[in-house]
Design a protein around this motif. Structure first.
Motif, short mmCIF file in Angstrom:
data_model
loop_
_atom_site.label_atom_id
_atom_site.label_comp_id
_atom_site.label_asym_id
_atom_site.label_seq_id
_atom_site.Cartn_x
_atom_site.Cartn_y
_atom_site.Cartn_z
N THR A 88 0.84 -1.20 0.00
CA THR A 88 0.00 0.00 0.00
C THR A 88 0.88 1.25 0.00
N PRO A 89 0.36 2.34 -0.54
CA PRO A 89 1.09 3.61 -0.47
C PRO A 89 1.24 4.06 0.99
N THR A 90 2.35 4.72 1.28
CA THR A 90 2.55 5.27 2.62
C THR A 90 1.85 6.62 2.74
N ILE A 91 1.78 7.13 3.94
CA ILE A 91 1.18 8.47 4.14
C ILE A 91 1.95 9.51 3.34
N GLY A 92 3.27 9.42 3.31
CA GLY A 92 4.07 10.37 2.53
C GLY A 92 3.78 10.28 1.05
N ASP A 93 3.56 9.06 0.53
CA ASP A 93 3.20 8.89 -0.88
C ASP A 93 1.86 9.55 -1.16
N LEU A 94 0.88 9.29 -0.28
CA LEU A 94 -0.48 9.82 -0.47
C LEU A 94 -0.53 11.34 -0.34
N GLN A 95 0.41 11.89 0.39
CA GLN A 95 0.45 13.34 0.56
C GLN A 95 0.68 14.03 -0.79
N THR A 96 1.43 13.38 -1.69
CA THR A 96 1.69 13.98 -3.00
C THR A 96 0.64 13.59 -4.03
N ASN A 97 -0.09 12.49 -3.79
CA ASN A 97 -1.07 12.01 -4.76
C ASN A 97 -2.10 11.13 -4.05
N GLN A 98 -3.27 11.68 -3.80
CA GLN A 98 -4.30 10.93 -3.07
C GLN A 98 -5.05 9.93 -3.93
N LYS A 99 -4.71 9.84 -5.21
CA LYS A 99 -5.35 8.86 -6.10
C LYS A 99 -4.54 7.58 -6.24
N LEU A 100 -3.47 7.44 -5.46
CA LEU A 100 -2.65 6.23 -5.54
C LEU A 100 -3.44 5.00 -5.13
N ILE A 101 -3.08 3.87 -5.72
CA ILE A 101 -3.66 2.58 -5.35
C ILE A 101 -2.51 1.62 -5.02
N PRO A 102 -2.78 0.54 -4.31
CA PRO A 102 -1.73 -0.42 -3.97
C PRO A 102 -1.12 -1.09 -5.21
N GLU A 103 0.12 -1.49 -5.07
CA GLU A 103 0.76 -2.26 -6.12
C GLU A 103 0.73 -3.74 -5.74
N ILE A 104 0.66 -4.58 -6.76
CA ILE A 104 0.62 -6.02 -6.56
C ILE A 104 1.74 -6.64 -7.38
N THR A 105 2.53 -7.48 -6.72
CA THR A 105 3.67 -8.13 -7.37
C THR A 105 3.43 -9.64 -7.42
N ASN A 106 3.66 -10.23 -8.58
CA ASN A 106 3.60 -11.67 -8.76
C ASN A 106 4.99 -12.15 -9.17
N VAL A 107 5.48 -13.19 -8.47
CA VAL A 107 6.82 -13.72 -8.71
C VAL A 107 6.71 -15.21 -9.02
N TYR A 108 7.34 -15.62 -10.13
CA TYR A 108 7.40 -17.02 -10.52
C TYR A 108 8.88 -17.41 -10.61
N GLU A 109 9.23 -18.56 -10.03
CA GLU A 109 10.63 -19.01 -10.06
C GLU A 109 10.70 -20.51 -10.32
N LEU A 110 11.74 -20.89 -11.04
CA LEU A 110 12.05 -22.29 -11.28
C LEU A 110 13.55 -22.46 -11.07
N GLU A 111 13.92 -23.32 -10.13
CA GLU A 111 15.34 -23.55 -9.85
C GLU A 111 15.66 -25.02 -10.02
N ALA A 112 16.83 -25.29 -10.59
CA ALA A 112 17.33 -26.65 -10.70
C ALA A 112 18.80 -26.63 -10.29
N GLY A 113 19.22 -27.71 -9.65
CA GLY A 113 20.61 -27.78 -9.22
C GLY A 113 21.12 -29.20 -9.24
N TYR A 114 22.46 -29.30 -9.28
CA TYR A 114 23.09 -30.61 -9.31
C TYR A 114 24.33 -30.58 -8.42
N LYS A 115 24.44 -31.58 -7.54
CA LYS A 115 25.58 -31.71 -6.65
C LYS A 115 26.69 -32.43 -7.41
N LEU A 116 27.79 -31.70 -7.66
CA LEU A 116 28.88 -32.24 -8.48
C LEU A 116 29.85 -33.11 -7.68
#
Length: 181
Positions: A88-116
């Motif tokens: 969510t926007p902080t109070i300081g963020d909203l002070q400059t722009n009261q029309k702000l909305i929250p940001e949403i982040t989606n993270v996808y990861e694929l890891e593979a490893g091999y013990k040598l």
């Protein structure tokens, strides 16, 4: 688990109207959240799932799930992750722009490893991160100070690879990252 957070600001310079909050001298927002995570180990795959439910006084509720699958086959391992975050926007963020909305982040990861060997591992991680409505600081043309706004989207995708030599008291790692925004 559960948590409660209260963000509060007060204008100690009433003569400076740029720091008023909708013509008030103070503002405060409450955020409540609850979260849980569980792990199920099976012969086929280890499954972990969790979530966080956030309720912000101004912006309402959001759901942030986390899901992971892991599996080892002898010296080989694989991991698949999905994670969602809500900011969510902080109070300081909203002070400059009261029309702000929250940001949403989606993270996808694929890891593979091999013990040598007993002390060496090689792994690679593919990732894709997408931020919807990122909160960004910018300075508009011909304006003496900046503001915060929501851009449409941002993100990155790429690959990271690492070789690690691990001993009980020290290790050496070499890694490579390639990503685009």
């Amino acid at each position: 688990g559960a948590e409660c957070f209260y963000d509060y600001a007060i204008n100690t310079r009433p003569q400076d109207s740029t720091f008023n909050f909708n013509n008030n001298q103070s503002v405060g927002y409450r955020t409540l959240s609850s979260y849980a995570q569980g792990l199920v180990k099976t012969k086929i795959v280890n499954f972990t799932a969790g979530f966080k439910i956030i309720d912000h006084q101004l912006f309402g509720s959001a759901f942030a799930p986390r899901i992971g699958l892991t599996r080892s086959f002898g010296d080989f391992h694989i991991k698949i992750l999905y994670n969602r975050a809500f900011r969510t926007p902080t109070i300081g963020d909203l002070q400059t722009n009261q029309k702000l909305i929250p940001e949403i982040t989606n993270v996808y990861e694929l890891e593979a490893g091999y013990k040598l060997g007993d002390h060496m591992i090689l792994s690679a991680n593919l990732f894709y991160i997408k931020i919807s409505n990122p909160i960004v600081y910018y300075v508009p043309p011909k304006v003496p100070f900046g503001a915060y706004g929501n851009f449409n989207q941002a993100g990155t995708k790429g690959i990271e690879a690492e070789y690690r030599y691990q001993m009980p008291k020290w290790f050496v790692a070499v890694n490579y990252s390639y990503y685009t925004s």
